[in-house]
Scaffold this motif. Structure first.
Motif, short mmCIF file in Angstrom:
data_model
loop_
_atom_site.label_atom_id
_atom_site.label_comp_id
_atom_site.label_asym_id
_atom_site.label_seq_id
_atom_site.Cartn_x
_atom_site.Cartn_y
_atom_site.Cartn_z
N TYR A 134 0.80 -1.24 -0.06
CA TYR A 134 0.01 -0.10 -0.12
C TYR A 134 0.86 1.33 0.05
O TYR A 134 2.07 1.21 0.22
CB TYR A 134 -0.85 -0.01 1.31
CG TYR A 134 -1.78 -1.19 1.44
CD1 TYR A 134 -1.29 -2.11 2.28
CD2 TYR A 134 -3.21 -1.17 1.02
CE1 TYR A 134 -2.08 -3.32 2.40
CE2 TYR A 134 -3.92 -2.40 1.10
CZ TYR A 134 -3.42 -3.30 1.91
OH TYR A 134 -3.98 -4.60 2.30
N CYS A 135 0.10 2.42 -0.34
CA CYS A 135 0.70 3.80 0.06
C CYS A 135 0.20 3.82 1.39
O CYS A 135 -1.03 3.71 1.67
CB CYS A 135 0.21 4.69 -0.77
SG CYS A 135 0.96 4.68 -2.65
N ARG A 155 -0.61 16.47 5.03
CA ARG A 155 -0.08 14.96 5.03
C ARG A 155 1.52 15.08 5.55
O ARG A 155 2.17 15.66 4.75
CB ARG A 155 -0.35 14.33 3.62
CG ARG A 155 0.18 12.83 3.81
CD ARG A 155 -0.23 12.22 2.13
NE ARG A 155 -1.80 12.20 2.19
CZ ARG A 155 -2.33 12.12 0.94
NH1 ARG A 155 -1.52 12.54 -0.41
NH2 ARG A 155 -3.43 12.13 0.77
N GLU A 169 -3.73 7.31 6.54
CA GLU A 169 -4.37 7.23 4.98
C GLU A 169 -3.83 6.14 4.54
O GLU A 169 -2.34 5.81 4.63
CB GLU A 169 -4.17 8.40 4.54
CG GLU A 169 -4.90 9.73 4.93
CD GLU A 169 -4.41 10.92 4.23
OE1 GLU A 169 -3.52 11.14 3.89
OE2 GLU A 169 -5.43 11.98 4.41
N ASP A 176 -4.01 3.82 0.73
CA ASP A 176 -4.34 3.64 -0.74
C ASP A 176 -3.80 2.42 -1.28
O ASP A 176 -2.26 2.18 -1.41
CB ASP A 176 -3.79 4.98 -1.43
CG ASP A 176 -4.88 5.28 -2.29
OD1 ASP A 176 -4.50 5.80 -3.45
OD2 ASP A 176 -5.97 4.78 -2.37
N CYS A 231 3.09 7.21 -4.40
CA CYS A 231 2.22 7.46 -3.32
C CYS A 231 2.47 9.01 -2.97
O CYS A 231 1.36 9.59 -2.30
CB CYS A 231 3.12 6.74 -2.08
SG CYS A 231 2.77 5.08 -2.52
N ARG A 282 -0.38 11.56 -5.22
CA ARG A 282 -1.70 11.25 -5.12
C ARG A 282 -2.37 12.27 -4.20
O ARG A 282 -2.01 12.45 -2.85
CB ARG A 282 -2.03 9.83 -4.49
CG ARG A 282 -1.48 8.52 -5.56
CD ARG A 282 -1.88 7.42 -4.79
NE ARG A 282 -0.98 6.35 -5.43
CZ ARG A 282 -1.28 4.95 -5.48
NH1 ARG A 282 -2.03 4.54 -4.52
NH2 ARG A 282 -0.38 4.22 -5.75
N LYS A 330 -5.56 12.11 -3.09
CA LYS A 330 -6.52 11.52 -2.23
C LYS A 330 -6.25 10.11 -1.99
O LYS A 330 -5.75 9.35 -2.81
CB LYS A 330 -8.14 11.60 -2.86
CG LYS A 330 -9.03 10.98 -2.02
CD LYS A 330 -10.32 11.03 -2.66
CE LYS A 330 -11.75 10.37 -1.69
NZ LYS A 330 -11.42 9.16 -1.48
N TYR A 331 -6.28 9.74 -0.59
CA TYR A 331 -6.15 8.24 -0.45
C TYR A 331 -7.49 7.82 -0.09
O TYR A 331 -8.21 8.59 0.48
CB TYR A 331 -5.25 8.10 0.96
CG TYR A 331 -3.70 8.33 0.55
CD1 TYR A 331 -3.22 9.04 -0.37
CD2 TYR A 331 -2.86 7.16 1.44
CE1 TYR A 331 -1.91 8.94 -0.71
CE2 TYR A 331 -1.44 7.58 1.12
CZ TYR A 331 -1.08 8.51 0.14
OH TYR A 331 0.39 8.44 -0.16
N ASN A 332 -7.84 6.51 -0.39
CA ASN A 332 -9.38 6.09 -0.24
C ASN A 332 -9.49 5.36 0.72
O ASN A 332 -10.90 5.30 1.06
CB ASN A 332 -9.46 5.30 -1.75
CG ASN A 332 -9.64 5.67 -2.77
OD1 ASN A 332 -10.46 6.51 -3.19
ND2 ASN A 332 -8.52 5.47 -3.82
N TYR A 333 -8.58 5.41 1.99
CA TYR A 333 -9.05 4.55 3.18
C TYR A 333 -8.35 5.51 4.14
O TYR A 333 -7.23 5.79 3.87
CB TYR A 333 -8.75 2.93 3.11
CG TYR A 333 -9.31 2.25 1.96
CD1 TYR A 333 -8.57 2.27 0.64
CD2 TYR A 333 -10.52 1.75 2.20
CE1 TYR A 333 -9.21 1.40 -0.17
CE2 TYR A 333 -11.33 0.99 1.19
CZ TYR A 333 -10.54 0.88 -0.01
OH TYR A 333 -11.25 0.22 -1.08
#
Length: 125
Positions: free
Chosen positions: A32-33, A47, A97, A99, A106, A109, A111-114
């Motif tokens: 992951y990122c 971030r 965060e 993604d 990484c 990006r 937006k990270y989705n989770y």
């Protein structure tokens, strides 16, 4: 779906240290990122540290470089954020965060989705 579990945080005097931990798990992805972002009241989310768990590459915001360290633990896809020489301006809610892998690096990006629910860090002067 990716599950994100955060731990750590708390209160400390200026100059002290704290460690945050984040674990990401999914049936679909092996790397992951992962990043830590923070948001103080009335301010935008920032971030502050990013790690690509596939390559181990890390990137830091200028505001924390040299004081914070993001690293992977022995448990796969678990990262820690070691925060040293904390300052009152580091006081914020900190969010992990996550993604999944994609073409964009990484650190490129928006937006990270989770993400996790957040953990409070308070630094007293």
């Amino acid at each position: 779906q990716v599950e994100v579990v955060e731990s750590g945080g708390g209160s400390v005097q200026a100059g002290g240290s704290l460690t945050l931990s984040c674990a990401a798990s999914s049936a679909w992805y092996r790397t992951y990122c992962m990043a830590w972002a923070r948001q103080a009241p009335g301010q935008e989310r920032e971030r502050v540290a990013i790690i690509d768990t596939g390559t181990g590459t890390t990137v830091y915001a200028g505001s924390v470089k040299g004081r914070f360290t993001i690293s992977q633990s022995a448990v796969k896809n678990t990262v820690q954020l070691q925060m040293d020489n904390l300052k009152p301006e580091d006081t914020a809610m900190y969010y992990c965060e996550v993604d999944p892998p994609a073409d964009a690096a990484c650190w490129n990006r928006y937006k990270y989705n989770y993400g996790g629910q957040g953990t409070q860090v308070t630094v007293a002067s």
